[in-house]
Design an enzyme around this catalytic site. Structure first.
Site, PDB file in Angstrom:
ATOM      1  N   LYS A 136      18.010 -36.075   9.790  1.00 15.53           N
ATOM      2  CA  LYS A 136      16.652 -36.117   9.243  1.00 15.53           C
ATOM      3  C   LYS A 136      16.620 -36.906   7.928  1.00 15.53           C
ATOM      4  O   LYS A 136      15.621 -37.528   7.588  1.00 15.53           O
ATOM      5  CB  LYS A 136      16.172 -34.685   9.002  1.00 15.53           C
ATOM      6  CG  LYS A 136      14.714 -34.556   8.622  1.00 15.53           C
ATOM      7  CD  LYS A 136      14.338 -33.092   8.608  1.00 15.53           C
ATOM      8  CE  LYS A 136      12.919 -32.854   8.136  1.00 15.53           C
ATOM      9  NZ  LYS A 136      12.616 -31.413   8.173  1.00 15.53           N
ATOM     10  N   ASP A 161       9.907 -24.153  -0.805  1.00 20.50           N
ATOM     11  CA  ASP A 161      10.713 -24.381   0.394  1.00 20.50           C
ATOM     12  C   ASP A 161      11.981 -25.150   0.039  1.00 20.50           C
ATOM     13  O   ASP A 161      11.945 -26.357  -0.183  1.00 20.50           O
ATOM     14  CB  ASP A 161       9.869 -25.158   1.414  1.00 20.50           C
ATOM     15  CG  ASP A 161      10.657 -25.506   2.680  1.00 20.50           C
ATOM     16  OD1 ASP A 161      11.881 -25.298   2.714  1.00 20.50           O
ATOM     17  OD2 ASP A 161      10.028 -25.994   3.635  1.00 20.50           O
ATOM     18  N   ASP A 193       9.976 -26.781  14.309  1.00 16.78           N
ATOM     19  CA  ASP A 193      10.472 -27.068  12.962  1.00 16.78           C
ATOM     20  C   ASP A 193      11.723 -27.915  13.140  1.00 16.78           C
ATOM     21  O   ASP A 193      12.781 -27.410  13.494  1.00 16.78           O
ATOM     22  CB  ASP A 193      10.788 -25.743  12.244  1.00 16.78           C
ATOM     23  CG  ASP A 193      11.450 -25.957  10.887  1.00 16.78           C
ATOM     24  OD1 ASP A 193      11.593 -27.124  10.465  1.00 16.78           O
ATOM     25  OD2 ASP A 193      11.826 -24.952  10.253  1.00 16.78           O
ATOM     26  N   GLU A 201       5.494 -28.815   6.297  1.00 19.66           N
ATOM     27  CA  GLU A 201       6.263 -27.574   6.437  1.00 19.66           C
ATOM     28  C   GLU A 201       5.740 -26.429   5.561  1.00 19.66           C
ATOM     29  O   GLU A 201       5.545 -25.316   6.054  1.00 19.66           O
ATOM     30  CB  GLU A 201       7.742 -27.838   6.130  1.00 19.66           C
ATOM     31  CG  GLU A 201       8.429 -28.588   7.253  1.00 19.66           C
ATOM     32  CD  GLU A 201       9.753 -29.203   6.837  1.00 19.66           C
ATOM     33  OE1 GLU A 201      10.228 -28.909   5.717  1.00 19.66           O
ATOM     34  OE2 GLU A 201      10.315 -29.966   7.629  1.00 19.66           O
TER      35      GLU A 201
END
Lengths: 176, 611
Positions: free
Chosen positions: B87, B209, B25, B187
């Site tokens: 990211k 999420d 992850d 994800e």
């Protein structure tokens, strides 16, 4: 996986408008389970490429049969009817009037979230019109009256498009 | 990117029975790695027992690269060389990045502004791929130490909302770190995998999420081991950081301290946010100011990002054609879902308590670890499969700067779709194609993925050439586009490379049609096509002259007859180009006559006469 005669036989279904959705979904999943690229993720490029092609075909076939509109169009295509081209003969004046009336109703809905209450019954109305048209489509197709079936298919296209537009309209009112 | 395979002297080592594969992850704030340890898939700790690796890299003046907690210590003292939340930079241009308004204390490499944004550090110019790769290398080393062997592959998770460029760069970063990518996995899908297998659930699942930097919501249906992603939605710029930022701004405005350093306010905000997960109200001190913050106040401060998240949920339900009553489970993922105000909002919206039995920080890595174990072949008898969808629509630019969608969003992948295009000018031999990603109609509102030109189209009249453009999206969600000119049968293909925001215009791949061997065949076919068109036109013109001679103007009939004669002669022994040119000429000569006939027939028809 054999190259299928048509999408219906791919999923072991009879070639007709009314299908068993559960059987479609179950057979689709079973075939994807065998043919998906994930099954060969650790294999060579050639195997992966082949899996991508098979899996793409399955996804396309499933999407076509899952949607009633796409399924109707596909049944006509199998009969050699060109569903892409629409000529004057394919459209009835009454259908255009129906569209205009429905669209006027949508346009009259009050602005903002208040309009949602007006749009909801219009959507229900369109859904029942779609159901009635689908019955006629099946009757025409079974009676081998392909030109009538094509006409009804185009009417269904109009109704589905309007339905989608109303949904976008609703989204805008909700602020996205 | 192909990496050198270094073989040890003395031949291949014996393959271990259990092939080593991990799930990674790669998060905005923290990263984790998980693998099967005995019966269970678990996240792997570092030597000091920590599972979460902060996604922070520091490049020291002594040449030392530190990653994680050690790097975090430099965030305040040496911000220029400490890269955080990298990211968020993946797949973006510098201009776009600056517009997003994030805290960017870096010095960017001016020589690379046109491509990827690269930060000037002590260790040189570092782009987001290189920084992500440094994080992944640490996770790889951690896994190999814990599992006592060499990794054979990894499943890396990406937000479902990641576009093509962002996915490509994630894969590149992994390959740079020497990791064989088995699959890029969304994800939320990974989270559902973790829950699905552990609790053997059936039905429709919502995965909510909310991480540090990104928000995703996915709707999945689970039936007999097959997950089908019904829809995904999200925002790559919505996360816990937004709550911190809003809270920091509130703190600064409350204290009235202009001297407060933004970084310090952010840190305090972050601490208070965490404390509020356990208590109803917290006291705080900032410089000389003393104050308190309640959950209720915090909920008010964080109203905007929270309601944005709920709106995205509503849209995803609609995309999946599901009603609230059809949802069987809601799964929470991401550290930000620990906030009681987030849990309350989710429970209220979906009308049920969300699942929280797996640590929301670890659940994605665990799901990826399970999937990695399946993909590497350790569970070949498994009937477990994931069917993902495209998060954004893919299309091509058409006339009027509009986008024609070729693959709509939420289409199950892999998928291949083709669309035919044609030339709009006589004799046109090249066609520019512009590939876009996004939901809006105007080109300017979508993301440009690539531009390329198909050359070597045979010279024909406008509209005669047929160019079939095929979009193929693989199971990782990566796009390749191919274009084929149907008459020549020549086909060329490109993999769409990542592009960087506004600079995408500069990316141009050229498809040079290598059509030599197909040329003779093509000339024959195009001549036949041209002859068919020519004969149809001659017949139509002749019939019209006989039917409506009264509509011909003076001298017009003679000009038409000359055109017909020239074309008829070319039909005997002309080339396809000559036949096409003369067909076009006759069309022009007879055009006015045809238009007059049309007018007359229409007015008759309107008056109720049959044609």
């Amino acid at each position: 996986m054999q190259v299928p005669e048509d999408y219906f036989s791919l999923f072991s279904l009879e070639r007709r408008f009314a299908i068993d959705k559960n059987a479609l979904a179950a057979n689709f999943r079973a075939l994807q389970n065998e043919n998906h690229p994930d099954r060969v993720a650790a294999d060579d490029e050639q195997a992966k490429l082949l899996a991508v092609q098979k899996s793409s075909l399955l996804n396309d076939a499933y999407a076509t049969l899952k949607s009633p509109l796409a399924r109707a169009g596909y049944l006509l295509t199998l009969q050699g009817v060109d569903v892409e081209g629409v000529s004057q003969d394919d459209l009835d004046m009454a259908v255009l009037m129906e569209q205009m009336e429905l669209r006027e109703k949508v346009a009259e809905a009050p602005a903002g979230e208040a309009g949602l209450a007006v749009l909801l019954p219009i959507k229900r109305d369109i859904q029942s019109r779609i159901a009635a048209r689908e019955q006629r489509f099946v009757a025409n197709l079974e009676g081998d009256d392909l030109s009538s079936a094509k006409r009804v298919f185009h009417e269904l296209q109009f109704l589905h498009k309007l339905f989608q537009e109303i949904e976008v309209n609703e989204e805008k009112r909700l602020g996205y | 990117m192909v990496l050198l395979q270094i073989q040890e002297p003395g031949g291949k080592p014996a393959r271990p029975k259990h092939r080593l594969a991990v799930g990674i992850d790669l998060g905005t704030t923290n990263s984790l790695v998980a693998a099967r340890c005995g019966l269970k898939v678990e996240t792997l700790p570092d030597e000091s027992g920590e599972h979460l690796l902060p996604s922070i890299v520091h490049y020291g003046s002594d040449g030392l690269i530190s990653v994680g907690r050690k790097a975090k210590a430099f965030a305040l003292t040496d911000p220029k060389n400490t890269l955080v939340s990298v990211k968020r930079m993946l797949g973006k241009g510098l201009t776009e990045l600056r517009q997003l308004g994030h805290y960017l204390p870096y010095e960017f490499d001016a020589t690379r502004e046109d491509t990827a944004p690269a930060v000037l550090t002590h260790a040189g110019s570092k782009d987001p791929v290189a920084v992500s790769s440094d994080i992944l290398s640490v996770l790889k080393a951690r896994a190999e130490r814990a599992l006592k062997g060499e990794l054979e592959g990894a499943v890396i998770t990406v937000p479902a909302y990641f576009n093509d460029a962002q996915r490509q760069q994630t894969k590149e970063a992994a390959e740079l770190a020497g990791i064989n990518v088995l699959r890029l996995l969304n994800e939320p899908t990974a989270a559902a995998v973790a829950y699905g297998l552990d609790s053997a659930d059936q039905g429709n699942i919502v995965v909510f999420d909310l991480g540090g930097g990104t928000f995703d919501v996915s709707l999945l249906s689970l039936t007999r081991g097959v997950f089908e992603v019904l829809s995904t939605g999200g925002d790559t710029n919505l996360g816990g950081d937004d709550f911190d930022r809003l809270l920091a701004a509130w703190l600064i405005s409350q204290s009235g301290e202009s001297a407060v350093v933004e970084g310090e306010a952010l840190q305090l905000a972050n601490e208070l946010k965490h404390q509020l997960s356990d208590v109803e109200e917290v006291e705080f001190t900032m410089e000389d100011y003393q104050g308190s913050l309640s959950r209720e106040q915090f909920a008010e401060i964080a109203k905007e990002p929270l309601s944005r998240a709920m709106m995205i949920c509503r849209r995803s339900l609609r995309d999946a054609r599901l009603g609230l009553d059809e949802i069987d489970n809601v799964v929470l993922v991401g550290g930000s879902t620990r906030m009681p105000l987030v849990r309350a909002a989710v429970a209220e919206f979906f009308g049920r308590e969300p699942l929280t039995s797996i640590d929301p920080d670890k659940v994605v890595a665990v799901g990826a670890g399970i999937q990695a174990d399946v993909l590497i072949g350790n569970k070949s008898d498994s009937d477990f499969l994931l069917l993902d969808v495209t998060p954004l629509s893919l299309g091509i630019e058409t006339m009027g700067e509009l986008v024609e969608k070729i693959i709509p969003r939420n289409t199950t992948i892999p998928v291949s779709r083709a669309q035919e295009f044609t030339t709009f000018k006589d004799g046109q031999t090249a066609m520019a194609l512009h590939v876009l990603q996004g939901e809006r109609e105007a080109v300017a509102d979508c993301r440009s993925l690539a531009r390329f030109t198909l050359r070597g189209i045979p010279s024909m009249v406008a509209g005669a050439a047929k160019i079939r453009v095929t979009f193929q999206v693989d199971a990782d969600g990566l796009l390749s586009v191919s274009a084929e000119e149907i008459f020549t049968g020549v086909k060329s293909e490109i993999q769409v490379k990542p592009s960087y925001g506004l600079e995408a215009e500069t990316i141009e791949s050229i498809l040079q049609a290598s059509q030599e061997n197909a040329r003779a065949d093509m000339e024959l076919r195009s001549l036949q096509e041209a002859k068919v068109d020519a004969m149809q036109l001659i017949d139509a013109v002749a019939a019209a002259v006989i039917a409506d001679p009264q509509l011909l103007e003076e001298g017009e009939e003679q000009r038409i007859n000359e055109g017909v004669a020239a074309l008829a002669a070319a039909l005997e022994n002309g080339s396809s180009a000559e036949v096409s040119d003369l067909t076009a000429a006759l069309n022009r000569i007879s055009g006015d006559f045809a238009a007059r006939r049309m007018d007359v027939h229409i007015s008759r028809a309107l008056q109720g006469e049959s044609i």
